[in-house]
Design an enzyme around this catalytic site. Sequence first.
Site, PDB file in Angstrom:
ATOM      1  CB  CYS A 154       9.362   8.981  -0.377  1.00  0.00           C
ATOM      2  SG  CYS A 154      10.669   7.803  -0.092  1.00  0.00           S
ATOM      3  CB  CYS A 158       5.646  11.429 -14.740  1.00  0.00           C
ATOM      4  SG  CYS A 158       5.705  12.597 -16.122  1.00  0.00           S
ATOM      5  CB  CYS A 183       5.448   9.665 -19.647  1.00  0.00           C
ATOM      6  SG  CYS A 183       6.500   9.523 -18.202  1.00  0.00           S
ATOM      7  CB  CYS A 234       8.212  12.357 -20.684  1.00  0.00           C
ATOM      8  SG  CYS A 234       7.563  13.113 -19.180  1.00  0.00           S
ATOM      9  CB  CYS A 285       9.768  12.803 -16.019  1.00  0.00           C
ATOM     10  SG  CYS A 285       9.300  11.126 -16.477  1.00  0.00           S
TER      11      CYS A 285
HETATM   12 ZN    ZN Z   1       7.272  11.559 -17.460  1.00  0.00          ZN
END
Ligand code: ZN
Length: 126
Positions: free
Chosen positions: A115, A91, A94, A45, A42
């Site tokens: 995607c 995610c 976060c 984070c 990510c």
């Molecule tokens: Zn994240």
Amino acid sequence: MNEEEIKQRLTDEEYRVLRQQGTEAPFSGAYVDNHEQGVYRCKVCGNELFSSDAKFDSGTGWPSFTDPAVAENVGTRADDSHGMSRTEVFCKHCGSHLGHVFDDGPKEAGGKRYCINSVCLAFEKE
Ligand SMILES: [Zn+2]
């Protein structure tokens, strides 16, 4: 990390996609044709999201994966915006938007196509 701190860490385009459910232009992202072995994290984070092992060429213009690397790190929820009924991918650590998941992925790998926008990811080469 509050929203202002997140905003300062990202470019305007990254912020628009990750935090405002945006979409990058197809074939514009850094990772569409990335075939190197490694882990996609990510951008906000650092949470481990996808592995190069699950990446495939979908022809759509966005990095595409058959599965998350760590299932509990990646969440999904219904997204009925823009007059479409889709499943958003985010995610779990976060809450940042990552992309959408569709049911037209490779059948031999489970049939899912995650995607994902390149700007949401940070690639860590193995
Ligand atoms: Zn994240």
